[in-house]
Scaffold this motif. Structure first.
Motif, PDB file in Angstrom:
ATOM      1  N   MET A 242       0.829  -1.194   0.000  1.00  0.00           N
ATOM      2  CA  MET A 242       0.000   0.000   0.000  1.00  0.00           C
ATOM      3  C   MET A 242       0.869   1.252   0.000  1.00  0.00           C
ATOM      4  O   MET A 242       0.532   2.255  -0.637  1.00  0.00           O
ATOM      5  N   THR A 243       1.980   1.181   0.715  1.00  0.00           N
ATOM      6  CA  THR A 243       2.941   2.289   0.653  1.00  0.00           C
ATOM      7  C   THR A 243       3.416   2.486  -0.782  1.00  0.00           C
ATOM      8  O   THR A 243       3.482   3.613  -1.282  1.00  0.00           O
ATOM      9  N   ALA A 244       3.726   1.370  -1.446  1.00  0.00           N
ATOM     10  CA  ALA A 244       4.179   1.446  -2.834  1.00  0.00           C
ATOM     11  C   ALA A 244       3.107   2.020  -3.749  1.00  0.00           C
ATOM     12  O   ALA A 244       3.397   2.817  -4.645  1.00  0.00           O
ATOM     13  N   ALA A 245       1.853   1.639  -3.504  1.00  0.00           N
ATOM     14  CA  ALA A 245       0.768   2.068  -4.381  1.00  0.00           C
ATOM     15  C   ALA A 245       0.418   3.538  -4.218  1.00  0.00           C
ATOM     16  O   ALA A 245      -0.101   4.167  -5.144  1.00  0.00           O
ATOM     17  N   THR A 246       0.706   4.101  -3.051  1.00  0.00           N
ATOM     18  CA  THR A 246       0.254   5.465  -2.771  1.00  0.00           C
ATOM     19  C   THR A 246       1.350   6.521  -2.854  1.00  0.00           C
ATOM     20  O   THR A 246       1.031   7.711  -2.961  1.00  0.00           O
ATOM     21  N   VAL A 247       2.629   6.125  -2.804  1.00  0.00           N
ATOM     22  CA  VAL A 247       3.663   7.154  -2.721  1.00  0.00           C
ATOM     23  C   VAL A 247       3.808   7.971  -4.003  1.00  0.00           C
ATOM     24  O   VAL A 247       4.092   9.170  -3.940  1.00  0.00           O
ATOM     25  N   ILE A 248       3.606   7.352  -5.173  1.00  0.00           N
ATOM     26  CA  ILE A 248       3.742   8.135  -6.407  1.00  0.00           C
ATOM     27  C   ILE A 248       2.604   9.142  -6.540  1.00  0.00           C
ATOM     28  O   ILE A 248       2.855  10.343  -6.704  1.00  0.00           O
TER      29      ILE A 248
ATOM     30  N   ALA B 279      10.957   6.255  -5.662  1.00  0.00           N
ATOM     31  CA  ALA B 279      11.935   5.490  -4.888  1.00  0.00           C
ATOM     32  C   ALA B 279      11.247   4.642  -3.814  1.00  0.00           C
ATOM     33  O   ALA B 279      11.552   3.452  -3.646  1.00  0.00           O
ATOM     34  N   ILE B 280      10.318   5.241  -3.088  1.00  0.00           N
ATOM     35  CA  ILE B 280       9.627   4.508  -2.030  1.00  0.00           C
ATOM     36  C   ILE B 280       8.697   3.458  -2.630  1.00  0.00           C
ATOM     37  O   ILE B 280       8.501   2.378  -2.064  1.00  0.00           O
ATOM     38  N   PHE B 281       8.115   3.758  -3.809  1.00  0.00           N
ATOM     39  CA  PHE B 281       7.278   2.778  -4.507  1.00  0.00           C
ATOM     40  C   PHE B 281       8.080   1.517  -4.814  1.00  0.00           C
ATOM     41  O   PHE B 281       7.646   0.387  -4.531  1.00  0.00           O
ATOM     42  N   MET B 282       9.254   1.686  -5.384  1.00  0.00           N
ATOM     43  CA  MET B 282      10.082   0.529  -5.723  1.00  0.00           C
ATOM     44  C   MET B 282      10.537  -0.211  -4.470  1.00  0.00           C
ATOM     45  O   MET B 282      10.496  -1.440  -4.404  1.00  0.00           O
ATOM     46  N   GLN B 283      10.954   0.546  -3.469  1.00  0.00           N
ATOM     47  CA  GLN B 283      11.429  -0.064  -2.227  1.00  0.00           C
ATOM     48  C   GLN B 283      10.316  -0.862  -1.541  1.00  0.00           C
ATOM     49  O   GLN B 283      10.499  -2.024  -1.163  1.00  0.00           O
ATOM     50  N   SER B 284       9.150  -0.252  -1.386  1.00  0.00           N
ATOM     51  CA  SER B 284       8.055  -0.917  -0.676  1.00  0.00           C
ATOM     52  C   SER B 284       7.520  -2.109  -1.445  1.00  0.00           C
ATOM     53  O   SER B 284       7.141  -3.124  -0.847  1.00  0.00           O
ATOM     54  N   GLY B 285       7.486  -1.994  -2.781  1.00  0.00           N
ATOM     55  CA  GLY B 285       7.067  -3.138  -3.576  1.00  0.00           C
ATOM     56  C   GLY B 285       7.984  -4.326  -3.388  1.00  0.00           C
ATOM     57  O   GLY B 285       7.532  -5.475  -3.241  1.00  0.00           O
TER      58      GLY B 285
END
Length: 476
Positions: free
Chosen positions: A73-79, A378-384
């Motif tokens: 969810m972090t990955a889905a929402t950060v962008i 960056a956070i999207f890739m990391q969290s995914g």
């Protein structure tokens, strides 16, 4: 007057992160209660099981799914969250993101309360609560770093280090207190205490918004020239164009962070139970030992910040920390003679060094008008990546806990080999990042032949991006 506003903004920014990060790993401190099965009256307990009258019986697979839900969810929402922050500004974003996170923590506590506990809707509601926490925390992290980039453009390394300390204080407090609170007043109340602490993040966001608005208007006339993106919205077409212009070094750094955090964070989420299974320690002692990773993070970031400010070799130190982290996963798996506290402290040192280096590296590579979206990517890739690793760990460990110690440890060994491989990949890509940056030396400005001096004439001007260092005044 200006110093007062800056210090208050930094304090509120740190308090916001503390409240959120207390709850990010609260599941790990209570892993036994969440993952284990209720043993009822706790009579006739065999040598392979422990008395657990409050356990909810999720099992390893569903437990790790909760961590995967948070990460994804972090990955889905950060962008979209990064674009949202760029468009509406810090104040609205801070309040909305912390409110969403608080709703998530409150819902999770509610799932183990009353008739919901043990029902068919308990796990779906837990899953939804972690989705809310991931959505709120991911966006709040962008807001935090954006505020630091705006107010402390001349001192990024130090303020990023202070912010890391605040986040780690939240993690440390969780591992020191939550298991004990569960022993004192019950598992359910421990979760409600976490929700109450998350509400302090909401209050901090409100106060921070007031400080930002009032401070810029009243501290000094020059502060009004700081861009307020809520008044100057960034268009989507402009953001897409800026993303296309992101340098190759940025993308290599993203992969480095993905591999590193995908190896590190599953150790934190599953480390408490592993220490109990491998070494035979109690729930509270195991939580202390896992929390030691973050204990180190409280002590050394300020010193690292000063060191990086003096020697300007952030990229090289990043690679060193990534390389030195890899052996710890094999040591945890094969060297039971080494005390787990020694290994978690070692991991804490290398991780803290990596964290203090990697986010300022992003700040050095990205243009100011793109930092929200770039940080989101960056956070999207990391969290995914973290979510996929957590899901893999759950599948390896199985849907129910194994009662055979040998079988259980063999599953853990497979997990650690996966994490070791990811850590090695992180080290390789960190070296590639430094090689790609070798011509411009943005990450290691100590090697610049003619470094551009930063001239700060007075305290007021330190709040404004210097025209020649504008590419460094960004948020991650």
């Amino acid at each position: 007057m200006i110093r007062k506003w800056r210090n208050l903004v930094l304090f509120c920014n740190c308090l916001l992160g503390y409240g959120l990060y207390f709850n990010v790993d609260i599941l790990s401190a209570l892993q036994k209660d969440l993952q284990g099965a209720d043993t009822g009256s706790c009579q006739n307990v065999t040598s392979n099981t422990t008395c657990c009258s409050e356990c909810v019986g999720l099992g390893p697979d569903r437990y790790n799914q909760l961590y995967a839900a948070y990460a994804w969810m972090t990955a889905a929402t950060v962008i979209p969250g990064g674009y949202f922050v760029d468009r509406v500004g810090n104040r609205v974003s801070a309040i909305m993101s912390t409110c969403v996170a608080w709703l998530g923590t409150s819902l999770f506590a509610l799932t183990v309360t009353g008739h919901i506990r043990g029902s068919s809707v308990m796990f779906p509601l837990m899953f939804c609560s972690r989705l809310l926490l991931g959505a709120g925390t991911g966006t709040a992290l962008i807001v935090q770093d954006r505020i630091l980039g705006t107010w402390f453009a001349d001192n990024l390394s130090i303020v990023f280090s202070i912010n890391v300390v605040a986040l780690r204080l939240g993690n440390v407090s969780n591992f020191l207190l939550t298991a004990n609170i569960a022993n004192w007043i019950g598992f359910t109340w421990a979760l409600w205490v976490g929700a109450a602490l998350c509400s302090t993040a909401v209050l901090s966001a409100v106060f921070l918004s007031v400080l930002e608005l009032y401070g810029k208007k009243n501290s000094d006339k020059k502060l009004t020239s700081i861009p307020d993106l809520s008044e100057e919205p960034v268009t989507l077409s402009r953001q897409i164009k800026n993303i296309r212009l992101l340098p190759k070094t940025y993308w290599l750094l993203c992969v480095t962070a993905v591999c590193y955090y995908s190896a590190y964070l599953p150790v934190i989420s599953n480390g408490s139970k592993y220490i109990q299974d491998r070494y035979g320690y109690s729930k509270t002692t195991a939580a202390y030992y896992v929390g030691a990773v973050y204990d180190v993070s409280i002590i050394i970031p300020p010193f690292l910040g000063l060191l990086l400010k003096k020697f300007r070799c952030t990229g090289l130190l990043l690679s060193c920390s990534a390389i030195l982290t890899a052996p710890v996963y094999l040591l945890l798996s094969y060297c039971s003679s080494i005390h787990p506290l020694v290994l978690t402290i070692y991991l804490g040192i290398t991780y803290t060094t990596f964290a203090v280096c990697v986010w300022p590296c992003f700040a050095m590579l990205v243009q100011p008008d793109t930092f929200g979206t770039a940080a989101g990517i960056a956070i999207f890739m990391q969290s995914g990546g973290v979510g996929m690793t957590n899901l893999a760990v759950g599948k390896i460990m199985g849907t129910t806990e194994s009662s055979d110690t040998i079988e259980l440890l063999s599953k853990y060994r497979i997990v650690f080999w996966v994490l070791f491989t990811l850590s090695v990949l992180s080290a390789v890509f960190s070296v590639a990042t430094n090689m790609a940056d070798s011509r411009q030396n943005k990450l290691n400005s100590i090697f610049m032949k003619d470094p551009v001096p930063i001239e700060i004439n007075d305290e007021t001007s330190s709040l404004l991006p210097h025209p020649r260092t504008e590419s460094r005044t960004v948020s991650t």
